[in-house]
Design an enzyme around this catalytic site. Structure first.
Site, mmCIF file in Angstrom:
data_model
loop_
_atom_site.group_PDB
_atom_site.id
_atom_site.type_symbol
_atom_site.label_atom_id
_atom_site.label_comp_id
_atom_site.label_asym_id
_atom_site.label_seq_id
_atom_site.Cartn_x
_atom_site.Cartn_y
_atom_site.Cartn_z
ATOM 1 N N ASN A 1 13.156 -52.303 10.965
ATOM 2 C CA ASN A 1 11.723 -52.103 11.187
ATOM 3 C C ASN A 1 11.463 -50.610 11.011
ATOM 4 O OD1 ASN A 1 9.127 -51.856 12.086
ATOM 5 N ND2 ASN A 1 9.554 -52.477 14.205
ATOM 6 N N TRP A 2 10.902 -50.270 9.869
ATOM 7 C CA TRP A 2 10.705 -48.844 9.562
ATOM 8 C C TRP A 2 9.514 -48.243 10.289
ATOM 9 C CZ3 TRP A 2 11.508 -48.649 3.470
ATOM 10 C CH2 TRP A 2 12.840 -49.003 3.187
ATOM 11 N N LYS A 3 8.727 -49.093 10.959
ATOM 12 C CA LYS A 3 7.542 -48.619 11.702
ATOM 13 C C LYS A 3 6.679 -47.750 10.773
ATOM 14 C CE LYS A 3 10.190 -49.330 15.870
ATOM 15 N NZ LYS A 3 10.492 -48.989 17.259
ATOM 16 N N HIS B 1 5.459 -57.288 17.906
ATOM 17 C CA HIS B 1 6.297 -56.171 18.348
ATOM 18 C C HIS B 1 5.680 -55.522 19.590
ATOM 19 C CE1 HIS B 1 8.391 -52.331 18.423
ATOM 20 N NE2 HIS B 1 9.344 -52.937 17.741
ATOM 21 N N GLU C 1 5.240 -52.561 20.373
ATOM 22 C CA GLU C 1 4.298 -51.457 20.093
ATOM 23 C C GLU C 1 2.916 -52.013 19.760
ATOM 24 O OE1 GLU C 1 6.810 -49.524 17.227
ATOM 25 O OE2 GLU C 1 8.195 -49.006 18.840
ATOM 26 N N GLU D 1 13.661 -57.788 22.309
ATOM 27 C CA GLU D 1 13.702 -56.328 22.391
ATOM 28 C C GLU D 1 13.258 -55.887 23.782
ATOM 29 O OE1 GLU D 1 13.341 -54.622 18.075
ATOM 30 O OE2 GLU D 1 11.383 -54.679 18.998
ATOM 31 N N GLY E 1 13.954 -47.083 21.144
ATOM 32 C CA GLY E 1 13.806 -45.667 20.826
ATOM 33 C C GLY E 1 14.216 -44.739 21.949
ATOM 34 N N SER F 1 17.697 -49.614 20.310
ATOM 35 C CA SER F 1 18.792 -48.645 20.196
ATOM 36 C C SER F 1 20.096 -49.267 19.696
ATOM 37 C CB SER F 1 19.012 -47.907 21.520
ATOM 38 O OG SER F 1 17.824 -47.213 21.899
ATOM 39 N N GLY G 1 15.265 -50.088 14.595
ATOM 40 C CA GLY G 1 14.292 -49.047 14.295
ATOM 41 C C GLY G 1 14.988 -47.834 13.703
ATOM 42 N N GLY G 2 15.232 -46.838 14.542
ATOM 43 C CA GLY G 2 15.761 -45.546 14.097
ATOM 44 C C GLY G 2 16.942 -45.616 13.146
HETATM 45 P P1 13P Z 1 15.108 -48.541 17.905
HETATM 46 O O1 13P Z 1 16.250 -49.167 17.152
HETATM 47 O O2 13P Z 1 14.659 -47.232 17.311
HETATM 48 O O3 13P Z 1 15.365 -48.479 19.372
HETATM 49 O O4 13P Z 1 13.836 -49.511 17.708
HETATM 50 C C1 13P Z 1 13.982 -50.864 17.945
HETATM 51 C C2 13P Z 1 12.762 -51.555 17.484
HETATM 52 O O5 13P Z 1 11.688 -51.403 18.041
HETATM 53 C C3 13P Z 1 12.869 -52.414 16.300
HETATM 54 O O6 13P Z 1 11.750 -53.211 16.138
#
Ligand code: 13P
Length: 252
Positions: A10-12, A95, A97, A167, A173, A213, A234-235
């Protein structure tokens, strides 16, 4: 029951179209022989570049949201059909967010999910508890509500196109990962709810990703758990080498 590992990035709100193209090009050879479904989810404006760059490879492309209507007066929104037309095969829905910043609810998750299924997209439906909910002993209650609301009215057949992404919001994050034991316990609960909703035969086939994470250093242990079938990253998905390493370790 063996479920194929699915790892999605997920590149956000990261990566321009040119950067998306470069990242997919770099990723392709690194994951070409890995026995996993590999998905990248760029922003809307980078989707076409990613689809073109991924063509002919085992990298699939997903979006990060859709609107539930087919078309109409919804300024700024994008429909499932519009994504399908440009070669998108997956979509992330619900998600945390989007729940936190954009008013997403279980009811709108359910509406978006039905629209995605109608367009034959594979959906990664996100659920997860806040830190205060975990500390208050409410994790199962929160997940049960999110799953029952988000998956309302779906059939056993529909579930072939659905992946659940668990999640824990406090792990996104933050560098804090749920321990593999803690994640497994929660994934087992998610599967129990799926058994209640769809029966054990269907529930056994649904893949449940962990997100929060996940990194190259912990993906093997997490995905090694009985009920953890992949990850939503994510990251660590923003660089080809770390994302490929994470996937390689997860399938090892
Ligand atoms: P991180 O891997 O950066 O913690 O993010 C997870 C995430 O929200 C994937 O959708």
């Amino acid at each position: 029951m063996s479920r194929k590992v699915i790892i999605a990035g997920n590149w956000k709100m990261n990566k321009t179209a040119a950067e998306a193209k470069a990242l997919v090009e770099e990723l392709k050879p690194l994951v070409a022989n890995l026995d996993a479904d590999v998905v990248v989810c760029p922003t809307f404006t980078s989707l076409t570049a990613a689809v073109d760059a991924a063509a002919g490879s085992n990298v699939k492309v997903g979006a990060q949201n859709i609107h539930w209507a087919e078309n109409g007066a919804f300024t700024g929104e994008i429909s499932a059909e519009m994504l399908k037309e440009i070669g998108v095969e997956y979509v992330i829905i619900g998600h945390s967010e989007r729940r936190q910043y954009f008013g997403e609810t279980d009811a709108t998750v359910n509406q978006r999910l039905k629209a995605a299924l109608a367009a034959e997209l594979t959906v990664m439906v996100c659920v997860g508890e806040l830190l205060e909910e975990r500390e208050g002993g409410l994790t199962e209650q929160v997940l049960g509500t999110q799953l029952r609301g988000g998956l309302a009215d779906l059939s056993q057949q529909d579930m072939a196109q659905v992946v659940i992404a668990y999640e824990p919001v406090w792990a996104i994050g933050t560098g804090k990962t749920a321990t593999p034991e803690m994640a497994e316990e929660t994934h087992a609960y998610v599967r129990k709810v799926l058994v209640d909703l769809f029966g054990s035969e269907t529930a056994e086939t649904v893949r449940i990703q962990y997100g929060g994470s996940m990194k190259p250093g912990n993906s093997a242990e997490l995905v090694g758990q009985v009920n953890i079938d992949g990850g939503l990253i994510g990251g660590a998905s923003l660089k080809a080498d770390s994302f490929a390493e994470l996937i390689k370790n997860a399938v090892s």
